[in-house]
Design an enzyme around this catalytic site. Sequence first.
Site, PDB file in Angstrom:
ATOM      1  CG  ASP A 107      -1.899   1.096   1.275  1.00 39.58           C
ATOM      2  OD1 ASP A 107      -2.749   1.159   0.373  1.00 39.58           O
ATOM      3  OD2 ASP A 107      -1.843   1.920   2.223  1.00 39.58           O
ATOM      4  CD  GLU A 139      15.908 -13.752   4.688  1.00 36.99           C
ATOM      5  OE1 GLU A 139      15.057 -14.240   5.480  1.00 36.99           O
ATOM      6  OE2 GLU A 139      16.530 -12.705   4.906  1.00 36.99           O
TER       7      GLU A 139
END
Length: 599
Positions: free
Chosen positions: A223, A302
């Site tokens: 956002d 990751e």
Amino acid sequence: MPNPSVPVPRSVPSAWWADAVVYQIYPRSFADGNGDGMGDLRGVLQRLSYLEKLGVDAVWLSPFYKSPQADGGYDVADYRQVDPLFGTLADFDAMLQEAHRRGLKVIVDLVPNHTSDEHAWFQAALRAGPGSPERERYIFRDGKDEVPGSGDGRLAPNNWKSIFGGPAWSRLTNADGSPGQWYLHLFDTRQPDLNWENPEVQEEMRSVLRFWLDRGADGFRVDVAHGLVKEAGLPDWDGAAAMVEGTTGPRRESHLPGDAPHAHTDAEEPHRAVSPMYPPSPFFDQDGVHEIYRDWNRVLAEYGGDRMMVAEAWVEPAERLARYVRPDEMQQAFNFDFLLAGWDAERMAGAITASLAAAASVGAPCTWVLSNHDTVRHSTRFGLKDPTTFPKGIGAGDEQPDAALGLARARAATLVALALPGSAYLYQGEELGLPEHTTLPDSARQDPTFFRTKGAEIGRDGCRVPLPWAQGEPGFGFSAGPSGQAPWLPQPESFGPLAADQQDGEAGSTLELYRAAIAFRSAHHLGKGTVEWTDEHAPDSGLLVFRNGDVIVLSNLGFASAPVPGGYTVALSSGPEPANERAAMREVPVDCTVYLLQD
């Protein structure tokens, strides 16, 4: 006029998100699983089979975090908890597990620019006082003196205006009743902006990312991705910023009880465009945001499974937007140029060409979107006298759209969007052809923009009305069970015939058109293709025509019939004609018809 060239992108990623069809769920309004009148995660779980049948690849969930709901959940009080309105973390886990079982990816909304004023950090900042580490997490400043040297600090630190209307600064009152510092809120007063210069803020948001990635989230919609970093010194700025370029629409007097009539400014004249960068602001699209997204890119790396981020970044021109999707930053960014083009062949063709060129320059896929929870639905916008207009809400006193014309054009524009290479984002209910609720009573409104502008901006409630699932049931089947409460926003009667149960299996319905178009897109690998404007392409005459692989997309946005190229038959049409007549059609009717052609 010569057809513009469309650059062929460099190697675009082959990850799932590169050509996905993503369905946006606004949880308050999608489906109510416990009968309290508010949509929830249990409702999402119960309707996953519907989304699977629709054929989408992923769902994007607007915020469901713990929140006082001052801005529909975009005021987050706890990033790691589900608000009781929507259920529990266990409900989220169950929904995500079932979505994955059905082959659907799940994207969650991340709100990093601001928190709720009820967030533990902001409450701690109020208690701690000026100069404290707690206040350094937000943007607190002393005010300016009305009379230099007086020490009263009664003027705001600068002249910035809130995106939702009114000033962007609010002043605190100290425990002893004396006036205190000011804090920045680019949106509502209950949404204080975080200080992204603070390493503690940076580490906290990394932790939030990992929290949802550990639970299995496939990505994040970010956002206000362009708003996190502010220019050093917070200089004054006389421009007018907005979430989206648009128009304020006709003049409106105040509709709030007890308010004096609203004094309109020149910026509120009908159809006056307000750009999100008018001129470039000191709080949007600062270069510093890109290091944040490089950092987040490393966090996502990751985890396996092609995790992704998509930016809500109202920036211009397209070349600036492309910077958000460079290989070491986000994976996607919403293409609002296409959304803003409206029903106009030249504008639409220009947006397609510019967007593909900008994306190709950084090796990223484009995205295509026509509606979302912040915009008037395109089925309504396209039914206005000027179908390129972008009103900030429509009320009963405003121009009312031609519903049939708007829907016909919306169906056509959807076929264009779904035939373009890249990823397509759909807003809940558009597959039913739902219109904006343009006669919603002001007494039912909840959008803070309506109140902060004293009714001058209608706001976004009209596109957030709960979905109709069954015509003959109370609330059109939105709430589970016969004793379910009324939906949190009233639905217009026009929703009844558009309910999902009325369109399911009905030849020519908008729902069946969406199902067919998504399946056709998948079968012909249109999301992985390219755009080549054909000889028939004449946007100045209303014809938008391009080839993507073995498919020609013939779009007539004008007012003269156009021939179907020889040797091709119509595989899919946005119009209502029966399938067995499509192959025999030799002309595309005027205005609001799109054909997908096969040789």
